[in-house]
Design a protein around this motif. Structure first.
Motif, PDB file in Angstrom:
ATOM      1  N   GLU A 106      34.360 -19.092  18.943  1.00 54.29           N
ATOM      2  CA  GLU A 106      34.481 -20.065  20.034  1.00 54.29           C
ATOM      3  C   GLU A 106      34.815 -21.458  19.491  1.00 54.29           C
ATOM      4  OE1 GLU A 106      34.543 -19.461  23.236  1.00 54.29           O
ATOM      5  OE2 GLU A 106      33.958 -17.360  23.137  1.00 54.29           O
ATOM      6  N   HIS A 107      34.254 -21.819  18.331  1.00 56.92           N
ATOM      7  CA  HIS A 107      34.576 -23.109  17.722  1.00 56.92           C
ATOM      8  C   HIS A 107      36.066 -23.179  17.384  1.00 56.92           C
ATOM      9  CE1 HIS A 107      34.237 -26.756  15.388  1.00 56.92           C
ATOM     10  NE2 HIS A 107      34.843 -26.140  14.385  1.00 56.92           N
ATOM     11  N   LEU A 108      36.594 -22.121  16.789  1.00 61.96           N
ATOM     12  CA  LEU A 108      38.015 -22.085  16.465  1.00 61.96           C
ATOM     13  C   LEU A 108      38.860 -22.117  17.742  1.00 61.96           C
ATOM     14  CD1 LEU A 108      40.189 -21.939  14.303  1.00 61.96           C
ATOM     15  CD2 LEU A 108      39.944 -19.450  14.327  1.00 61.96           C
ATOM     16  N   ALA A 109      38.434 -21.407  18.769  1.00 68.28           N
ATOM     17  CA  ALA A 109      39.155 -21.410  20.047  1.00 68.28           C
ATOM     18  C   ALA A 109      39.179 -22.819  20.647  1.00 68.28           C
ATOM     19  CB  ALA A 109      38.512 -20.429  21.017  1.00 68.28           C
ATOM     20  N   GLN A 110      38.060 -23.531  20.596  1.00 68.00           N
ATOM     21  CA  GLN A 110      38.003 -24.895  21.121  1.00 68.00           C
ATOM     22  C   GLN A 110      38.921 -25.824  20.336  1.00 68.00           C
ATOM     23  OE1 GLN A 110      36.310 -25.883  23.907  1.00 68.00           O
ATOM     24  NE2 GLN A 110      37.473 -27.761  23.626  1.00 68.00           N
ATOM     25  N   THR A 111      38.938 -25.672  19.026  1.00 64.52           N
ATOM     26  CA  THR A 111      39.802 -26.487  18.172  1.00 64.52           C
ATOM     27  C   THR A 111      41.273 -26.276  18.534  1.00 64.52           C
ATOM     28  OG1 THR A 111      38.188 -26.349  16.384  1.00 64.52           O
ATOM     29  CG2 THR A 111      40.424 -26.969  15.770  1.00 64.52           C
ATOM     30  N   VAL A 112      41.662 -25.014  18.698  1.00 65.39           N
ATOM     31  CA  VAL A 112      43.049 -24.699  19.032  1.00 65.39           C
ATOM     32  C   VAL A 112      43.396 -25.196  20.430  1.00 65.39           C
ATOM     33  CG1 VAL A 112      44.666 -22.803  19.465  1.00 65.39           C
ATOM     34  CG2 VAL A 112      43.210 -22.760  17.453  1.00 65.39           C
ATOM     35  N   SER A 113      42.495 -25.025  21.387  1.00 69.79           N
ATOM     36  CA  SER A 113      42.790 -25.457  22.756  1.00 69.79           C
ATOM     37  C   SER A 113      42.892 -26.975  22.860  1.00 69.79           C
ATOM     38  CB  SER A 113      41.748 -24.918  23.734  1.00 69.79           C
ATOM     39  OG  SER A 113      40.505 -25.531  23.517  1.00 69.79           O
ATOM     40  N   ASP A 114      42.270 -27.697  21.924  1.00 76.57           N
ATOM     41  CA  ASP A 114      42.391 -29.154  21.894  1.00 76.57           C
ATOM     42  C   ASP A 114      43.710 -29.612  21.281  1.00 76.57           C
ATOM     43  OD1 ASP A 114      39.920 -29.422  23.052  1.00 76.57           O
ATOM     44  OD2 ASP A 114      38.863 -29.796  21.169  1.00 76.57           O
ATOM     45  N   LEU A 167      46.614 -15.658  10.254  1.00 77.12           N
ATOM     46  CA  LEU A 167      46.235 -16.325  11.493  1.00 77.12           C
ATOM     47  C   LEU A 167      47.489 -16.936  12.112  1.00 77.12           C
ATOM     48  CD1 LEU A 167      42.989 -17.673  12.113  1.00 77.12           C
ATOM     49  CD2 LEU A 167      44.593 -19.528  12.219  1.00 77.12           C
ATOM     50  N   GLU A 168      47.650 -16.767  13.405  1.00 74.68           N
ATOM     51  CA  GLU A 168      48.775 -17.336  14.145  1.00 74.68           C
ATOM     52  C   GLU A 168      48.205 -18.159  15.278  1.00 74.68           C
ATOM     53  OE1 GLU A 168      52.124 -16.770  13.738  1.00 74.68           O
ATOM     54  OE2 GLU A 168      51.903 -15.359  12.080  1.00 74.68           O
ATOM     55  N   GLY A 169      48.892 -19.231  15.642  1.00 75.62           N
ATOM     56  CA  GLY A 169      48.384 -19.992  16.764  1.00 75.62           C
ATOM     57  C   GLY A 169      49.343 -21.025  17.295  1.00 75.62           C
ATOM     58  N   SER A 170      49.084 -21.425  18.506  1.00 78.50           N
ATOM     59  CA  SER A 170      49.802 -22.516  19.158  1.00 78.50           C
ATOM     60  C   SER A 170      48.826 -23.138  20.140  1.00 78.50           C
ATOM     61  CB  SER A 170      51.039 -21.987  19.881  1.00 78.50           C
ATOM     62  OG  SER A 170      50.660 -21.079  20.894  1.00 78.50           O
ATOM     63  N   ARG A 171      49.222 -24.215  20.789  1.00 77.26           N
ATOM     64  CA  ARG A 171      48.328 -24.874  21.730  1.00 77.26           C
ATOM     65  C   ARG A 171      47.951 -23.888  22.838  1.00 77.26           C
ATOM     66  NH1 ARG A 171      46.740 -29.998  22.850  1.00 77.26           N
ATOM     67  NH2 ARG A 171      46.095 -30.381  24.996  1.00 77.26           N
ATOM     68  N   GLY A 172      46.656 -23.653  22.997  1.00 77.75           N
ATOM     69  CA  GLY A 172      46.174 -22.795  24.069  1.00 77.75           C
ATOM     70  C   GLY A 172      46.045 -21.325  23.724  1.00 77.75           C
ATOM     71  N   ALA A 173      46.466 -20.921  22.523  1.00 78.17           N
ATOM     72  CA  ALA A 173      46.336 -19.506  22.144  1.00 78.17           C
ATOM     73  C   ALA A 173      46.361 -19.376  20.618  1.00 78.17           C
ATOM     74  CB  ALA A 173      47.450 -18.673  22.746  1.00 78.17           C
ATOM     75  N   PHE A 174      45.629 -18.428  20.124  1.00 79.87           N
ATOM     76  CA  PHE A 174      45.693 -18.101  18.701  1.00 79.87           C
ATOM     77  C   PHE A 174      45.224 -16.673  18.514  1.00 79.87           C
ATOM     78  CE2 PHE A 174      41.185 -18.858  18.759  1.00 79.87           C
ATOM     79  CZ  PHE A 174      40.680 -18.083  17.743  1.00 79.87           C
ATOM     80  N   GLY A 175      45.514 -16.130  17.364  1.00 79.13           N
ATOM     81  CA  GLY A 175      45.054 -14.797  17.024  1.00 79.13           C
ATOM     82  C   GLY A 175      44.952 -14.658  15.520  1.00 79.13           C
ATOM     83  N   PHE A 176      44.141 -13.739  15.086  1.00 79.60           N
ATOM     84  CA  PHE A 176      44.029 -13.467  13.661  1.00 79.60           C
ATOM     85  C   PHE A 176      43.896 -11.972  13.441  1.00 79.60           C
ATOM     86  CE2 PHE A 176      39.689 -13.865  15.059  1.00 79.60           C
ATOM     87  CZ  PHE A 176      38.988 -12.924  14.320  1.00 79.60           C
ATOM     88  N   TYR A 201      44.950  -4.902  12.996  1.00 82.13           N
ATOM     89  CA  TYR A 201      44.178  -5.211  14.198  1.00 82.13           C
ATOM     90  C   TYR A 201      43.426  -6.517  13.997  1.00 82.13           C
ATOM     91  CZ  TYR A 201      44.934  -0.549  16.070  1.00 82.13           C
ATOM     92  OH  TYR A 201      45.508   0.585  16.578  1.00 82.13           O
ATOM     93  N   GLY A 202      43.184  -7.183  15.106  1.00 82.22           N
ATOM     94  CA  GLY A 202      42.421  -8.410  15.067  1.00 82.22           C
ATOM     95  C   GLY A 202      42.068  -8.846  16.474  1.00 82.22           C
ATOM     96  N   PHE A 203      41.775 -10.123  16.617  1.00 86.10           N
ATOM     97  CA  PHE A 203      41.426 -10.682  17.914  1.00 86.10           C
ATOM     98  C   PHE A 203      42.383 -11.820  18.249  1.00 86.10           C
ATOM     99  CE2 PHE A 203      37.277  -8.869  16.759  1.00 86.10           C
ATOM    100  CZ  PHE A 203      37.008  -8.161  17.928  1.00 86.10           C
ATOM    101  N   ALA A 204      42.609 -12.006  19.523  1.00 92.10           N
ATOM    102  CA  ALA A 204      43.402 -13.131  20.011  1.00 92.10           C
ATOM    103  C   ALA A 204      42.632 -13.783  21.147  1.00 92.10           C
ATOM    104  CB  ALA A 204      44.767 -12.652  20.493  1.00 92.10           C
ATOM    105  N   TRP A 205      42.852 -15.071  21.297  1.00 90.28           N
ATOM    106  CA  TRP A 205      42.206 -15.859  22.344  1.00 90.28           C
ATOM    107  C   TRP A 205      43.281 -16.620  23.092  1.00 90.28           C
ATOM    108  CZ3 TRP A 205      42.274 -21.079  23.253  1.00 90.28           C
ATOM    109  CH2 TRP A 205      41.345 -21.571  24.176  1.00 90.28           C
ATOM    110  N   SER A 206      43.092 -16.752  24.384  1.00 89.79           N
ATOM    111  CA  SER A 206      44.042 -17.513  25.189  1.00 89.79           C
ATOM    112  C   SER A 206      43.292 -18.292  26.256  1.00 89.79           C
ATOM    113  CB  SER A 206      45.046 -16.575  25.852  1.00 89.79           C
ATOM    114  OG  SER A 206      45.902 -17.297  26.706  1.00 89.79           O
ATOM    115  N   SER A 207      43.741 -19.532  26.478  1.00 85.52           N
ATOM    116  CA  SER A 207      43.088 -20.354  27.495  1.00 85.52           C
ATOM    117  C   SER A 207      43.447 -19.902  28.907  1.00 85.52           C
ATOM    118  CB  SER A 207      43.442 -21.826  27.301  1.00 85.52           C
ATOM    119  OG  SER A 207      44.843 -22.006  27.373  1.00 85.52           O
ATOM    120  N   ASN A 208      44.573 -19.179  29.061  1.00 78.97           N
ATOM    121  CA  ASN A 208      44.922 -18.661  30.393  1.00 78.97           C
ATOM    122  C   ASN A 208      45.763 -17.395  30.277  1.00 78.97           C
ATOM    123  OD1 ASN A 208      47.204 -19.865  29.439  1.00 78.97           O
ATOM    124  ND2 ASN A 208      47.411 -21.342  31.091  1.00 78.97           N
ATOM    125  N   GLY A 209      45.167 -16.273  30.609  1.00 81.77           N
ATOM    126  CA  GLY A 209      45.877 -14.989  30.611  1.00 81.77           C
ATOM    127  C   GLY A 209      46.119 -14.434  29.223  1.00 81.77           C
TER     128      GLY A 209
END
Length: 167
Positions: A90-98, A116-125, A136-144
């Protein structure tokens, strides 16, 4: 130990395939002789009495195998490792979303990072050594569903989290 190894090997999406293969060999090397000795004890009357007397030591291996199998079946190892890592994730997700691009890391929570890949509002590792034919890994997105400039597919996991595979 084999049951704990099984739980560890299945605690990431796509599983730690090499660990799982080694644990599988261990199950065979332990399980086959155990079944042969148990069968011999059940067939010989004098050994059957001894088996009844020490039933507690004979019941532990199948119970451990059944418990490990049940935990893997319901997905508990993946869920527990994810929950134990949630704070770092969640800390990494907050950093990326900022808007801060994710820096190179070796670990995110309890997960060794392959890349690790990322852009504003989304990242994955991708998790090191997870999967057999793919990663395999996890990805996070601020919308969808995550919009990451990397090939792969996503399966919803929890909240804004997705399991990411590059198959």
């Amino acid at each position: 130990m084999l049951a704990l190894g099984t739980v560890y090997a299945t605690s990431v999406p796509g599983w730690h395939f090499m660990w799982l293969m080694a644990i599988g060999v261990g199950w065979v090397l332990f399980g086959v002789p155990w079944l042969v000795v148990l069968g011999g004890a059940l067939l010989r009357r004098d050994r059957a009495v001894e088996l009844r007397r020490h039933w507690r030591s004979w019941v532990v291996p199948p119970l451990a195998a059944a418990l490990a199998g049940a935990l893997v079946y319901v997905g508990a190892p993946v869920r527990v490792r994810f929950e134990l890592s949630r704070g770092s994730l969640e800390h990494l997700a907050q950093t990326v979303s900022d808007g801060t691009p994710p820096e190179e890391r070796r670990w995110v929570g309890l997960y060794p990072v392959k890349y690790l890949e990322g852009s504003r509002g989304a990242f994955g590792f991708m998790i090191e050594d997870a999967g057999f034919f793919g990663s395999y890994g996890f990805a996070w997105s601020s919308n969808g569903e995550p919009d990451i400039d990397a090939p792969g597919s996503y399966r919803h996991f929890d909240g804004r989290w997705y399991v990411w595979s590059d198959d």
